[in-house]
Design a protein around this motif. Structure first.
Motif, mmCIF file in Angstrom:
data_model
loop_
_atom_site.group_PDB
_atom_site.id
_atom_site.type_symbol
_atom_site.label_atom_id
_atom_site.label_comp_id
_atom_site.label_asym_id
_atom_site.label_seq_id
_atom_site.Cartn_x
_atom_site.Cartn_y
_atom_site.Cartn_z
ATOM 1 N N ILE A 21 -14.700 9.850 0.313
ATOM 2 C CA ILE A 21 -13.524 9.875 -0.561
ATOM 3 C C ILE A 21 -13.963 10.270 -1.966
ATOM 4 C CG2 ILE A 21 -11.633 8.516 -1.543
ATOM 5 C CD1 ILE A 21 -11.831 6.712 0.924
ATOM 6 N N GLY A 22 -13.262 11.213 -2.567
ATOM 7 C CA GLY A 22 -13.606 11.665 -3.909
ATOM 8 C C GLY A 22 -13.505 10.546 -4.927
ATOM 9 N N LYS A 23 -14.440 10.495 -5.875
ATOM 10 C CA LYS A 23 -14.476 9.420 -6.872
ATOM 11 C C LYS A 23 -13.217 9.413 -7.732
ATOM 12 C CE LYS A 23 -19.516 9.080 -7.271
ATOM 13 N NZ LYS A 23 -20.680 9.177 -8.193
ATOM 14 N N GLU A 24 -12.688 10.597 -8.045
ATOM 15 C CA GLU A 24 -11.522 10.666 -8.918
ATOM 16 C C GLU A 24 -10.276 10.115 -8.229
ATOM 17 O OE1 GLU A 24 -9.203 11.250 -12.246
ATOM 18 O OE2 GLU A 24 -11.380 11.163 -11.980
ATOM 19 N N ILE A 25 -10.077 10.470 -6.960
ATOM 20 C CA ILE A 25 -8.900 9.969 -6.256
ATOM 21 C C ILE A 25 -9.012 8.480 -5.994
ATOM 22 C CG2 ILE A 25 -9.720 10.379 -3.895
ATOM 23 C CD1 ILE A 25 -6.170 11.006 -5.277
ATOM 24 N N ALA A 26 -10.250 7.993 -5.741
ATOM 25 C CA ALA A 26 -10.464 6.552 -5.554
ATOM 26 C C ALA A 26 -10.149 5.804 -6.847
ATOM 27 C CB ALA A 26 -11.896 6.289 -5.114
ATOM 28 N N MET A 81 0.834 -1.202 0.000
ATOM 29 C CA MET A 81 0.000 0.000 0.000
ATOM 30 C C MET A 81 0.870 1.254 0.000
ATOM 31 S SD MET A 81 -3.296 -0.751 2.437
ATOM 32 C CE MET A 81 -4.429 -2.094 2.076
ATOM 33 N N LYS A 82 2.047 1.159 0.619
ATOM 34 C CA LYS A 82 2.956 2.293 0.640
ATOM 35 C C LYS A 82 3.400 2.657 -0.770
ATOM 36 C CE LYS A 82 7.367 3.854 2.615
ATOM 37 N NZ LYS A 82 8.518 3.469 3.472
ATOM 38 N N ASP A 83 3.662 1.637 -1.613
ATOM 39 C CA ASP A 83 4.052 1.882 -3.003
ATOM 40 C C ASP A 83 2.950 2.607 -3.761
ATOM 41 O OD1 ASP A 83 6.503 0.540 -2.645
ATOM 42 O OD2 ASP A 83 5.521 -1.400 -3.009
ATOM 43 N N ILE A 84 1.686 2.178 -3.528
ATOM 44 C CA ILE A 84 0.550 2.815 -4.209
ATOM 45 C C ILE A 84 0.389 4.245 -3.720
ATOM 46 C CG2 ILE A 84 -1.953 2.703 -4.558
ATOM 47 C CD1 ILE A 84 -1.701 -0.356 -4.115
ATOM 48 N N ALA A 85 0.549 4.459 -2.414
ATOM 49 C CA ALA A 85 0.425 5.802 -1.840
ATOM 50 C C ALA A 85 1.464 6.750 -2.444
ATOM 51 C CB ALA A 85 0.580 5.741 -0.325
ATOM 52 N N GLN A 86 2.695 6.258 -2.599
ATOM 53 C CA GLN A 86 3.748 7.088 -3.183
ATOM 54 C C GLN A 86 3.477 7.349 -4.662
ATOM 55 O OE1 GLN A 86 7.268 4.798 -2.275
ATOM 56 N NE2 GLN A 86 7.539 5.764 -0.253
ATOM 57 N N ASP A 87 2.949 6.350 -5.358
ATOM 58 C CA ASP A 87 2.670 6.496 -6.788
ATOM 59 C C ASP A 87 1.583 7.532 -7.042
ATOM 60 O OD1 ASP A 87 2.912 5.518 -9.625
ATOM 61 O OD2 ASP A 87 0.822 4.934 -9.253
ATOM 62 N N VAL A 88 0.554 7.554 -6.199
ATOM 63 C CA VAL A 88 -0.574 8.468 -6.392
ATOM 64 C C VAL A 88 -0.338 9.802 -5.690
ATOM 65 C CG1 VAL A 88 -3.087 8.732 -6.103
ATOM 66 C CG2 VAL A 88 -2.129 6.482 -6.614
ATOM 67 N N GLY A 89 0.485 9.756 -4.619
ATOM 68 C CA GLY A 89 0.735 10.968 -3.851
ATOM 69 C C GLY A 89 -0.304 11.210 -2.781
#
Length: 338
Positions: free
Chosen positions: A33-38, A7-15
């Motif tokens: 949670i906003g639909k676009e960020i999800a 999950m840390k990798d995904i968090a860094q990838d999306v910011g």
């Protein structure tokens, strides 16, 4: 070795934060949670080939997110169709389903139960065989479960089943309205409540239409030996000066083998005898005459049983018992007598 995506990798990838990634991938706080960020988080998870650590998740929640399903025979079209519906519904709730067959045998049922419990399933959906009441009483103290298709009226258990009495009564009424008067029933020799309700509904429909019931019209075959006994049952129904003019099969397994025997005996449907089956099967459409049937609401049955089990797992202790209604599908095999 390829590093497993976290999950840390995904968090860094999306910011975004790891917590936000966790909320999205675990379907939590979706309305906040906003639909676009999800969408971006899920897209990143797919692109980076993220896979949930199910073991860690199970340790954290004390759940395996796995359900067990025990049917009579997974090769039967009724059972396999029901299993697929349950599998699809469970997937919507992030559950996986493990399957097994009891072969209508309480000892094999116990073996399947023990195997699934050892796999640490969170709950069971069971099409219970005859003679399994004591096992179910014991099981109530061990794990949540829902009976499907069959149930035992004397047991206070959750179940989703069919109103078998009303369903077959409607089928017999259709045959009578179509002009048939000597209606035979081929069923199983069993104490299972749902099968006996079909026999009761059949006899009640004849009685209430002033059709004298003949004992020779009812054939009960062994659950294991019915294939070998089918030919004789049909020959007896078609014997004498006044053979039956319609045959009602109490299950699709009986109907499929009954149709084979009718073919072998050169009995034409519906010219010589009308045919109506309880349960639907794709093979009916391949028969030279499409077969009328009493269609069980498999989609509703499977979805309701799955949702009910998940609710129970989530500590809903209310007993729920549901009897659904069937649908009569009228095809040329029961066309009206001119």
């Amino acid at each position: 070795m390829v590093k497993k995506t976290s999950m840390k990798d995904i968090a860094q990838d999306v910011g975004v934060s790891i917590a936000l990634v966790s909320y999205v991938l675990n379907n939590k706080k979706e309305n906040r949670i906003g639909k676009e960020i999800a969408r971006k988080i899920r897209e990143s998870a797919r692109r980076l080939n993220y896979q949930t650590n199910q073991i860690a998740k199970s340790l954290k929640t004390n759940k395996s997110f796995t359900l067990g399903l025990i049917v009579a025979d997974i090769s039967n079209p009724f059972s396999s169709s029901l299993a697929r519906i349950i599998e699809d519904e469970a997937d919507k709730h992030n559950y996986t389903v493990l399957f097994g067959s009891s072969d209508e045998n309480p000892q094999r049922l116990q073996k399947q139960i023990d195997t699934l419990l050892n796999r640490q399933v969170d709950g069971l959906i069971i099409a219970a065989p005859e003679g399994s009441e004591a096992q179910l009483i014991t099981l109530q103290q061990r794990i949540p479960f829902v009976l499907i298709d069959r149930y035992f009226p004397e047991l206070k258990t959750n179940y989703v089943a069919l109103d078998n009495y009303k369903s077959i009564y409607t089928g017999v009424q259709h045959l009578l309205d179509s002009g048939y008067r000597r209606i035979g029933l081929i069923s199983f020799d069993t104490d299972l409540f749902h099968i006996n309700e079909r026999v009761k509904g059949y006899r009640a429909a004849l009685t209430e239409n002033q059709i004298p019931f003949a004992n020779t019209w009812l054939k009960t075959l062994g659950q294991v030996t019915y294939k070998a006994e089918m030919a004789q049952a049909i020959q007896e129904l078609r014997a004498g000066k006044q053979p039956v003019d319609a045959i009602l099969f109490a299950s699709n397994a009986l109907a499929l083998h009954g149709l084979k025997q009718l073919n072998a005996l050169s009995v034409r449907v519906p010219d010589d005898v009308a045919v109506l089956s309880f349960d639907e099967a794709e093979a009916y459409d391949l028969f030279y005459t499409p077969i009328s049937c009493i269609r069980q609401p498999l989609l509703d049955m499977g979805q309701m049983a799955t949702k009910l089990l998940i609710e129970i797992i989530q500590k809903n202790n209310r007993i729920t018992q549901v009897n659904l209604e069937a649908e009569l599908l009228i095809r040329p095999s029961t066309r009206p007598i001119p």
